[in-house]
Design a protein around this motif. Structure first.
Motif, PDB file in Angstrom:
ATOM      1  N   LEU A 161       0.754  -1.163  -0.031  1.00  0.00           N
ATOM      2  CA  LEU A 161      -0.008  -0.016   0.080  1.00  0.00           C
ATOM      3  C   LEU A 161       0.807   1.276  -0.048  1.00  0.00           C
ATOM      4  O   LEU A 161       0.514   2.169  -0.630  1.00  0.00           O
ATOM      5  N   ALA A 162       1.937   1.290   0.879  1.00  0.00           N
ATOM      6  CA  ALA A 162       2.908   2.458   0.734  1.00  0.00           C
ATOM      7  C   ALA A 162       3.540   2.556  -0.540  1.00  0.00           C
ATOM      8  O   ALA A 162       3.600   3.882  -1.092  1.00  0.00           O
ATOM      9  N   ARG A 163       3.724   1.472  -1.341  1.00  0.00           N
ATOM     10  CA  ARG A 163       4.307   1.649  -2.669  1.00  0.00           C
ATOM     11  C   ARG A 163       3.141   2.408  -3.455  1.00  0.00           C
ATOM     12  O   ARG A 163       3.475   3.489  -4.452  1.00  0.00           O
ATOM     13  N   VAL A 164       1.948   2.036  -3.471  1.00  0.00           N
ATOM     14  CA  VAL A 164       0.831   2.836  -4.289  1.00  0.00           C
ATOM     15  C   VAL A 164       0.690   4.240  -3.716  1.00  0.00           C
ATOM     16  O   VAL A 164       0.608   5.062  -4.580  1.00  0.00           O
ATOM     17  N   CYS A 165       0.770   4.331  -2.619  1.00  0.00           N
ATOM     18  CA  CYS A 165       0.612   5.692  -1.971  1.00  0.00           C
ATOM     19  C   CYS A 165       1.911   6.776  -2.620  1.00  0.00           C
ATOM     20  O   CYS A 165       1.515   7.913  -2.787  1.00  0.00           O
ATOM     21  N   GLU A 166       3.115   6.121  -2.564  1.00  0.00           N
ATOM     22  CA  GLU A 166       4.126   6.957  -2.888  1.00  0.00           C
ATOM     23  C   GLU A 166       3.938   7.479  -4.736  1.00  0.00           C
ATOM     24  O   GLU A 166       4.348   8.301  -4.992  1.00  0.00           O
ATOM     25  N   ALA A 167       3.498   6.283  -5.191  1.00  0.00           N
ATOM     26  CA  ALA A 167       3.159   6.720  -6.761  1.00  0.00           C
ATOM     27  C   ALA A 167       1.976   7.851  -6.820  1.00  0.00           C
ATOM     28  O   ALA A 167       2.118   8.688  -7.598  1.00  0.00           O
ATOM     29  N   THR A 177      -6.938   3.789 -12.636  1.00  0.00           N
ATOM     30  CA  THR A 177      -8.332   3.555 -11.955  1.00  0.00           C
ATOM     31  C   THR A 177      -7.987   2.617 -10.729  1.00  0.00           C
ATOM     32  O   THR A 177      -6.757   2.349 -10.520  1.00  0.00           O
ATOM     33  N   LEU A 178      -9.216   2.379 -10.008  1.00  0.00           N
ATOM     34  CA  LEU A 178      -8.686   1.458  -8.806  1.00  0.00           C
ATOM     35  C   LEU A 178      -8.138   0.275  -9.175  1.00  0.00           C
ATOM     36  O   LEU A 178      -7.303  -0.317  -8.411  1.00  0.00           O
ATOM     37  N   ASP A 179      -8.440  -0.379 -10.198  1.00  0.00           N
ATOM     38  CA  ASP A 179      -8.111  -1.736 -10.691  1.00  0.00           C
ATOM     39  C   ASP A 179      -6.611  -1.472 -11.061  1.00  0.00           C
ATOM     40  O   ASP A 179      -5.856  -2.363 -10.607  1.00  0.00           O
ATOM     41  N   ASP A 180      -6.288  -0.558 -11.690  1.00  0.00           N
ATOM     42  CA  ASP A 180      -4.799  -0.152 -11.963  1.00  0.00           C
ATOM     43  C   ASP A 180      -3.770  -0.141 -10.566  1.00  0.00           C
ATOM     44  O   ASP A 180      -2.888  -0.656 -10.816  1.00  0.00           O
ATOM     45  N   TRP A 181      -4.539   0.594  -9.707  1.00  0.00           N
ATOM     46  CA  TRP A 181      -3.904   0.779  -8.436  1.00  0.00           C
ATOM     47  C   TRP A 181      -3.657  -0.339  -7.688  1.00  0.00           C
ATOM     48  O   TRP A 181      -2.559  -0.848  -7.033  1.00  0.00           O
ATOM     49  N   ALA A 182      -4.680  -1.291  -7.584  1.00  0.00           N
ATOM     50  CA  ALA A 182      -4.785  -2.617  -7.070  1.00  0.00           C
ATOM     51  C   ALA A 182      -3.691  -3.407  -7.589  1.00  0.00           C
ATOM     52  O   ALA A 182      -2.756  -3.981  -6.734  1.00  0.00           O
ATOM     53  N   ALA A 183      -3.630  -3.424  -8.978  1.00  0.00           N
ATOM     54  CA  ALA A 183      -2.675  -4.142  -9.719  1.00  0.00           C
ATOM     55  C   ALA A 183      -1.140  -3.851  -9.569  1.00  0.00           C
ATOM     56  O   ALA A 183      -0.302  -4.567  -9.247  1.00  0.00           O
ATOM     57  N   HIS A 184      -1.071  -2.300  -9.430  1.00  0.00           N
ATOM     58  CA  HIS A 184       0.238  -1.874  -8.833  1.00  0.00           C
ATOM     59  C   HIS A 184       0.731  -2.097  -7.589  1.00  0.00           C
ATOM     60  O   HIS A 184       2.042  -2.426  -7.391  1.00  0.00           O
ATOM     61  N   GLY A 185      -0.123  -2.602  -6.649  1.00  0.00           N
ATOM     62  CA  GLY A 185       0.328  -2.935  -5.361  1.00  0.00           C
ATOM     63  C   GLY A 185       0.267  -4.470  -5.291  1.00  0.00           C
ATOM     64  O   GLY A 185       0.704  -4.934  -4.210  1.00  0.00           O
ATOM     65  N   GLY A 186       0.058  -5.258  -6.450  1.00  0.00           N
ATOM     66  CA  GLY A 186       0.254  -6.793  -6.463  1.00  0.00           C
ATOM     67  C   GLY A 186      -0.805  -7.474  -5.647  1.00  0.00           C
ATOM     68  O   GLY A 186      -0.649  -8.484  -5.106  1.00  0.00           O
ATOM     69  N   MET A 187      -2.131  -6.657  -5.831  1.00  0.00           N
ATOM     70  CA  MET A 187      -3.187  -7.250  -5.129  1.00  0.00           C
ATOM     71  C   MET A 187      -4.607  -7.215  -5.815  1.00  0.00           C
ATOM     72  O   MET A 187      -4.666  -6.416  -6.868  1.00  0.00           O
TER      73      MET A 187
END
Length: 267
Positions: A161-167, A177-187
């Protein structure tokens, strides 16, 4: 003093044998400090422009007329938006044992600002038993009674989650999108939304809106027009942005920032 001299001076005055050591400094636009911590508590009063402060527990924005308390040992990093002027106190925590153990942003009263002017002009080895000592005591009490302002976003402890927040913090206008961010976090989307709310107490969309608000506040504090800021951070119109700003902070952008304009004379 400038940023390099200020950093050296701040290190030297951490051990001064007084409850408070003070200094004033100027930081050119976009000055970014290293990640660092102090042995003493730090209180920063923003005089001109805006400073953003990042800690391991979240990000904050400090507009003019606001103060920021950082407890001893808290790692932080600052960035100036515009040519920033600040006044800083380094406070022996034993002198104020009831001060909070977490970072705190406040609105500064005219009295607090006047006391800061006085203390930053004092000699480092001020007389604790005379007028200077009484002013310091009054200032510490005034800082402690100021109302807290919520201009921050929490950073989750979970590294994904921290990695997503930093991005997000690096590009607040991203169209992902939300799906994109979830994928960015590996979830998965479901895991991402559930975990994010559990760690921050809010949804990802609400957190992201708060990030945009803080960047907007920082940019508005440097004099950028409301219209360009609103469009740059992803709003369809200035009116939509102003409605969000008023809902979050209780006033329109220009009125909110005018409240803390250091050029206003208090009579």
């Amino acid at each position: 003093m400038g940023p390099e001299a200020a950093a050296r001076y701040a290190g030297r005055i951490q051990s001064v044998p007084r409850p408070v050591a003070a200094m004033a400094a100027c930081y050119p636009a976009s000055t970014t400090s290293t990640r660092h911590a102090h042995r003493r508590g730090q209180f920063v009063l923003q005089i001109a422009a805006v400073t953003s402060m990042t800690t391991d527990h979240g990000g904050f924005v400090i507009p003019p007329g606001h103060g920021f308390w950082i407890p001893p040992g808290i790692v932080h990093q600052s960035r100036s938006w515009g040519d920033a002027e600040i006044q800083t106190l380094y406070i022996d925590q034993d002198s104020v044992p009831d001060y909070p153990r977490k970072c705190r942003l406040i609105r500064a009263s005219p009295l607090l600002q006047a006391l800061m002017d006085e203390v930053t002009c004092m000699p480092l080895l001020y007389d604790e038993e005379a007028r200077d000592g009484r002013i310091v005591d009054l200032l510490l009490g005034e800082i402690g009674r100021m109302p807290e302002v919520s201009l921050h976003v929490p950073i989750p402890a979970d590294p994904r989650l921290a990695r997503v927040c930093e991005a997000v913090l690096a590009d607040t206008s991203s169209c992902m999108t939300l799906d994109d961010w979830a994928a960015h976090g590996g979830m998965s989307r479901r895991t991402f939304t559930r975990l994010f709310r559990r760690e921050t107490g809010q949804s990802f969309s609400a957190w992201r809106q708060r990030v945009r608000l803080l960047e907007a506040l920082a940019r508005l504090g440097t004099g950028e027009p409301v219209t360009s800021v609103a469009l740059d951070i992803g709003y369809d119109s200035p009116s939509a942005f102003t409605a969000m700003f008023r809902r979050e902070l209780g006033d329109a952008p220009k009125r909110y920032l005018r409240w803390s304009d250091p050029s206003v004379v208090v009579r």
